[in-house]
Design an enzyme around this catalytic site. Sequence first.
Site, PDB file in Angstrom:
ATOM      1  N   LYS A   1       0.823  -1.211   0.000  1.00  0.00           N
ATOM      2  CA  LYS A   1       0.000   0.000   0.000  1.00  0.00           C
ATOM      3  C   LYS A   1       0.862   1.268   0.000  1.00  0.00           C
ATOM      4  O   LYS A   1       2.084   1.196   0.087  1.00  0.00           O
ATOM      5  CB  LYS A   1      -0.979  -0.037   1.173  1.00  0.00           C
ATOM      6  CG  LYS A   1      -1.934  -1.248   1.117  1.00  0.00           C
ATOM      7  CD  LYS A   1      -3.129  -1.053   0.179  1.00  0.00           C
ATOM      8  CE  LYS A   1      -3.795  -2.316  -0.304  1.00  0.00           C
ATOM      9  NZ  LYS A   1      -4.596  -3.058   0.652  1.00  0.00           N
TER      10      LYS A   1
HETATM   11  C1  LIG Z   1      -5.626  -4.189   0.934  1.00  0.00           C
HETATM   12  C2  LIG Z   1      -7.079  -3.919   1.040  1.00  0.00           C
HETATM   13  C3  LIG Z   1      -7.786  -4.131   2.224  1.00  0.00           C
HETATM   14  C4  LIG Z   1      -7.202  -4.860   3.400  1.00  0.00           C
HETATM   15  O1  LIG Z   1      -6.075  -4.308   3.931  1.00  0.00           O
HETATM   16  P1  LIG Z   1      -5.243  -5.145   5.022  1.00  0.00           P
HETATM   17  O2  LIG Z   1      -4.467  -4.107   5.752  1.00  0.00           O
HETATM   18  O3  LIG Z   1      -4.363  -6.086   4.245  1.00  0.00           O
HETATM   19  O4  LIG Z   1      -6.195  -5.862   5.870  1.00  0.00           O
HETATM   20  C5  LIG Z   1      -9.107  -3.732   2.298  1.00  0.00           C
HETATM   21  N1  LIG Z   1      -9.724  -3.183   1.240  1.00  0.00           N
HETATM   22  C6  LIG Z   1      -9.094  -2.988   0.071  1.00  0.00           C
HETATM   23  C7  LIG Z   1      -9.842  -2.340  -1.056  1.00  0.00           C
HETATM   24  C8  LIG Z   1      -7.761  -3.379  -0.084  1.00  0.00           C
HETATM   25  O5  LIG Z   1      -7.160  -3.244  -1.260  1.00  0.00           O
END
Ligand SMILES: *Cc1c(COP(=O)(O)O)cnc(C)c1O
Length: 416
Positions: free
Chosen positions: A219
């Site tokens: 991210k």
């Molecule tokens: C990555 C992601 C999540 C979850 O994030 P985590 O921190 O891995 O739990 C939730 N929603 C979307 C749209 C994502 O791309």
Amino acid sequence: MDTEDIPFARPFVGREEEEAVLRVLRSGWLTTGQEALAFEKEFAAFLETGSPEIGAAEPLSPLNCLAVNSATSGLHLALEACGVGPGDTVLVPSYTFTSTAEVVRYLGAEPVFVDIAPGSPLMDPLALESTLERLFQGRPAYPARNGKGDGFGPRGKPRALIPVHYGGLPCDMKAIMGIAQRYQVKVIEDAAHAFPSRTDAGFAGDLADIGVFSFYATKTITTGEGGMVAVRDKALADRIGIMRLHGIDRTVWNRYTEQKASWYYEVVEPGFKYNMPDILAAIGRVQLGRAWALLEKRRNIAATYDAAFAGDGRFALPPSGTADARHLYPLGLNLETLALSRDTIIEKLQERGIGVSVHFIPLHTMPYYRKRQDLMPGDFPESLKRFQRVISLPIWPGMETAQVERVIAVLKAVTE
Ligand SMILES: *Cc1c(COP(=O)(O)O)cnc(C)c1O
């Protein structure tokens, strides 16, 4: 360099993150403590002012930020705090990652899928409203495919909506909040892609009842695994704080006596273990300080891609905007003009050492939801269409110009 593989994603971490981790390891306190607290305050200051400097946001912001061990946990806590339970429904886009919907199932409620708008990767406010209307009338969520009968799919009181700021592109929150107010449902922003997406009304993730950010390894800023919940309502924040750590309430003692007893606590619910350890929070604080610089780097890469693919009939540029955090570069393929399928193009890119991905395989096509809700791929046509023609290209901040150019050259060559 020219022959080295280009991964789809690579975190941007350096000496400062290493030193921050060492500082925590040497401090003797590894779990949630002062670092997590500081990260929360700095994150709140950032959402208020665009800078992590706490001084500028003093006196302390009414925005509560709660660090958690993932965005998935954050979404779970957010829905729990909104009172979602068995028999309820929660509206989510079909075009998202599985986290957005699975947390609804954790609570025994049912996700109801809403298609994206034509030409957009974002949940369609019109479809959202018509689905809410059906649910409030006690009808099944989805209209009949042949126009006969009352439709199919889940029924149940809609309790919340989870718009997803796909790729960091903010949803039309004014429209969504208007609808939510009319129907009296809570709104939780899935801002996993959207840090920092700064709109005229404030940052994405701070535009509804609760916002949830992700610091997963791919991210826009990362702690390896982690997340942050942003919420202005004190009661919701208190509930999330209690459920984040075992359902333990430590404020009880102070209510009855002036003295603080560090050993005393009461368990008021069977809560969860969703706290963020200081080792990770220390990384997050450094990453927070880099947020604008990292965005600038992703913007430059996106601009290079845009310039290369604009006006080329084989490709469709991803929708973007000034507030876009540019987490993804989901290039559209005009399949009608191409000899190869999307999947073959991906295979050829991978053979040449270029990591790509697809965001997203629509949730309504996944075996679990397909079987559970009796869904067919064509039930959400815009999600299906977008999924079938999209390739996410690498857009990580450490990419060198030569690497961006190689992605462009290889993609153009394989689609020749
Ligand atoms: C990555 C992601 C999540 C979850 O994030 P985590 O921190 O891995 O739990 C939730 N929603 C979307 C749209 C994502 O791309």
